[in-house]
Design a protein around this motif. Structure first.
Motif, PDB file in Angstrom:
ATOM      1  N   VAL A 181       0.775   4.199  -2.789  1.00  0.00           N
ATOM      2  CA  VAL A 181       0.257   5.608  -2.471  1.00  0.00           C
ATOM      3  C   VAL A 181       1.471   6.572  -2.875  1.00  0.00           C
ATOM      4  N   ARG A 216      -3.178   4.918   4.688  1.00  0.00           N
ATOM      5  CA  ARG A 216      -4.624   4.639   4.297  1.00  0.00           C
ATOM      6  C   ARG A 216      -5.528   5.926   4.119  1.00  0.00           C
ATOM      7  N   ILE A 265       0.948  -1.191  -0.173  1.00  0.00           N
ATOM      8  CA  ILE A 265       0.035  -0.050   0.067  1.00  0.00           C
ATOM      9  C   ILE A 265       1.068   1.245  -0.113  1.00  0.00           C
ATOM     10  N   TRP A 280      -4.648   7.716   1.044  1.00  0.00           N
ATOM     11  CA  TRP A 280      -5.199   6.887   0.156  1.00  0.00           C
ATOM     12  C   TRP A 280      -6.702   7.354  -0.318  1.00  0.00           C
TER      13      TRP A 280
END
Length: 173
Positions: free
Chosen positions: A102, A145, A98, A148
Motif C-alpha cells: 500500500v 486495508r 500489505i 487499499w
C-alpha cells in the motif's frame, strides 16, 4: 434460546450465513484471479461441500472452546503442528506485506487520485490517511486495508466511467 439444541441450531445458521455472504464469494474470486495470474491452481479443501456439511453438523462446543476457535481442528492437529501455532489465538497476519504494498502504491499518488470517489468518501480524509501511511504515522492493519479498499474503489469507478463513456459512443467494451 432455551435449550442447547436451540443454541447449536443458531450457531450453525450463523456459520452458514457467513459462508453464503457476498463478501465470501468476492474473496474467492479475488483469490482465484490472483492465484491463476501467478499460474497457480488454487484449492480450498476446507470449502469442500462434505467438509462444510460436517462442520455445520458439529455442536458449537466443538468449534469454540476455551476461548479458541476451530477447536476440533486444533485437536486434530495435536502432535502434527508446533504447539505455538496450534493454540495461537490469532490468524496469520500479513500486515507488513500489505503495508509495504500500500505504501509503494500510494507513494506517487496525489489528492487527485481520490477525486473520482468524492461522491462516496471524504477526499480530504482519504488524502490525510494516505499521507500518514506514507510517513508511517499510521501503521495499523485496519487503516491500511481501508486505504487499499479506496484504491480498489477508485479503479472500479474509473472503469465504470470508461464503460459508460464507451456505451454513450455506441462502443461495446
Amino acid at each position: 434460546m432455551k435449550t442447547k439444541a436451540d443454541f447449536n441450531r443458531a450457531e450453525s445458521l450463523t456459520h452458514l450465513r457467513a459462508l453464503n455472504a457476498p463478501l465470501m464469494a468476492q474473496a474467492f474470486e479475488v483469490f482465484h484471479r490472483s492465484a491463476t495470474a501467478a499460474e497457480v491452481l488454487p484449492r480450498y479443501p476446507f470449502f469442500d461441500r462434505r467438509v462444510i456439511s460436517l462442520c455445520l453438523a458439529f455442536p458449537a462446543e466443538m468449534k469454540l472452546r476455551d476461548g479458541r476457535s476451530r477447536w476440533i481442528l486444533r485437536e486434530a492437529m495435536r502432535d502434527i503442528l508446533p504447539e505455538s501455532i496450534r493454540i495461537r489465538a490469532d490468524k496469520a497476519e500479513f500486515g507488513d506485506e500489505i503495508f509495504d504494498v500500500v505504501r509503494n502504491f500510494y507513494s506517487d499518488k496525489e489528492v487527485s487520485f481520490f477525486e473520482p470517489m468524492s461522491d462516496f468518501v471524504s477526499v480530504d480524509a482519504a488524502e490525510q490517511l494516505r499521507k500518514q501511511v506514507i510517513v508511517r504515522e499510521v501503521t495499523d492493519v485496519a487503516a491500511i486495508r481501508a486505504l487499499w479498499r479506496l484504491a480498489v474503489l477508485s479503479y472500479w469507478i474509473k472503469g465504470l466511467k470508461e464503460w459508460c463513456d464507451a456505451q454513450a459512443k455506441g462502443i461495446l467494451i
